[in-house]
Write a protein that holds these residues in place. Sequence first.
Motif, PDB file in Angstrom:
ATOM      1  N   UNK A 178      -5.229  -4.466  14.073  1.00 44.91           N
ATOM      2  CA  UNK A 178      -5.395  -3.831  12.777  1.00 44.91           C
ATOM      3  C   UNK A 178      -5.180  -4.838  11.680  1.00 44.91           C
ATOM      4  N   UNK A 179      -4.717  -4.348  10.551  1.00 45.14           N
ATOM      5  CA  UNK A 179      -4.519  -5.218   9.408  1.00 45.14           C
ATOM      6  C   UNK A 179      -3.103  -5.036   8.883  1.00 45.14           C
ATOM      7  N   UNK A 180      -2.430  -6.149   8.672  1.00 47.30           N
ATOM      8  CA  UNK A 180      -1.058  -6.046   8.201  1.00 47.30           C
ATOM      9  C   UNK A 180      -1.040  -5.789   6.694  1.00 47.30           C
ATOM     10  N   UNK A 181       0.092  -5.411   6.189  1.00 48.51           N
ATOM     11  CA  UNK A 181       0.210  -5.057   4.790  1.00 48.51           C
ATOM     12  C   UNK A 181      -0.277  -6.183   3.879  1.00 48.51           C
ATOM     13  N   UNK A 182       0.193  -7.381   4.116  1.00 45.02           N
ATOM     14  CA  UNK A 182      -0.172  -8.510   3.260  1.00 45.02           C
ATOM     15  C   UNK A 182      -1.689  -8.701   3.196  1.00 45.02           C
ATOM     16  N   UNK A 206       1.851   2.751   9.781  1.00 43.18           N
ATOM     17  CA  UNK A 206       1.484   2.606   8.371  1.00 43.18           C
ATOM     18  C   UNK A 206       2.734   2.805   7.512  1.00 43.18           C
ATOM     19  N   UNK A 207       3.504   3.806   7.874  1.00 43.00           N
ATOM     20  CA  UNK A 207       4.705   4.100   7.097  1.00 43.00           C
ATOM     21  C   UNK A 207       5.766   3.021   7.265  1.00 43.00           C
ATOM     22  N   UNK A 208       5.998   2.617   8.497  1.00 41.84           N
ATOM     23  CA  UNK A 208       7.066   1.654   8.766  1.00 41.84           C
ATOM     24  C   UNK A 208       6.723   0.222   8.407  1.00 41.84           C
ATOM     25  N   UNK A 209       5.520  -0.208   8.754  1.00 38.90           N
ATOM     26  CA  UNK A 209       5.180  -1.615   8.561  1.00 38.90           C
ATOM     27  C   UNK A 209       4.070  -1.856   7.557  1.00 38.90           C
ATOM     28  N   UNK A 210       3.436  -0.782   7.100  1.00 33.07           N
ATOM     29  CA  UNK A 210       2.305  -0.975   6.203  1.00 33.07           C
ATOM     30  C   UNK A 210       1.124  -1.520   6.992  1.00 33.07           C
ATOM     31  N   UNK A 211       1.162  -1.297   8.298  1.00 31.43           N
ATOM     32  CA  UNK A 211       0.128  -1.835   9.164  1.00 31.43           C
ATOM     33  C   UNK A 211      -0.933  -0.768   9.438  1.00 31.43           C
ATOM     34  N   UNK A 212      -2.197  -1.151   9.242  1.00 31.64           N
ATOM     35  CA  UNK A 212      -3.282  -0.215   9.480  1.00 31.64           C
ATOM     36  C   UNK A 212      -3.893  -0.473  10.845  1.00 31.64           C
TER      37      UNK A 212
END
Lengths: 162, 162
Positions: A149-153, B133-139
């Motif tokens: 997937x895609x990380x927050x940054x 998504x909630x914990x890491x902001x990872x999609x």
Amino acid sequence: MAHEHSGGPGGELRADPAVPLAERLHARGLRLTSQRRSVLDAVAALEHATPEAIGSRLRELAGPGGTAPDTSTVYRNLEVLERLGLVWHTHLGKGAPVYHAAEHPHLHVVCQTCGSIASADPALLDGAAERLAADLGFTVDVGHVALSGTCRACRERASETP
Amino acid sequence: MAHEHSGGPGGELRADPAVPLAERLHARGLRLTSQRRSVLDAVAALEHATPEAIGSRLRELAGPGGTAPDTSTVYRNLEVLERLGLVWHTHLGKGAPVYHAAEHPHLHVVCQTCGSIASADPALLDGAAERLAADLGFTVDVGHVALSGTCRACRERASETP
DNA sequence: CTCGTTGCAAAGGATTTGCACAAGT
DNA sequence: ACTTGTGCAAATCCTTTGCAACGAG
């Protein structure tokens, strides 16, 4: 090889850390060599270690003039250690698989954009695992799972400059 | 939103099947060639197609004396088609990645013992995706996910003859 | 001593890349 | 015509294997 143990083809259950390495090896007619021990140590020390990374670390530890296990030995030992249930490997995408000590099961989360790797709680997949077991009779092996997937940054970076 | 796809690095959102291939290519300054079309057709025809499988199919379709795209062309086109959002690939373990047409998002379930592949509903991962998504902001990109484990048949076989 | 192990070199399979030529638009 | 795309061959990357020497038990 679900997270509740199933032992794969000729595989072993999850390793009991209390049982010394030598003993586990001997029980199988295998031997404890310095190379074997060092590969296991390297996997434990490095998180998400590729065979190549393990090799460099061993070369580094050996220092110049020192002698580190050959690449083929690293591969052969990773295979043995995995059969013994001491390490797990996961394919995070193309390229090399990553190994980690089996003690702390976790699933991997990989950013397709920057390649960063994060670990997550295996329990995250409990729901999905249950449904797959019920629907397909399929037992998920959480230790081998990687979610892309895609990380927050990277996500934020992507939305800034479209 | 849990299972909405996020294009890869510089990627495209899911392709609208209605937009003709040529148009999609042209919009990017790319060209429609017979090879490109045939690779896309092969991916659509074969389920879980490896680059090698795509190559053989094209060779087969071409028949003896016929001419099929070179292996390197297959690889290059798979890359292009993926950037356009027309195909997805997933790494099912070591070895080759498998490609599939992007229209029907699904996640892959792979038996480590017999290698069989099954498809499952992407919604299975909604729960996990939300928590990540909630914990890491990872999609999570559900289209790329593969879950390893043991299929019913292998599991039963394993318990019969221990 | 007796095997399992290791190092080295060479083999392999899967991609990828450099180039000159062919082909879309 | 102007560029992108293709085929071919060579180069890479990741692993695996064959073998003779080595070393753990």
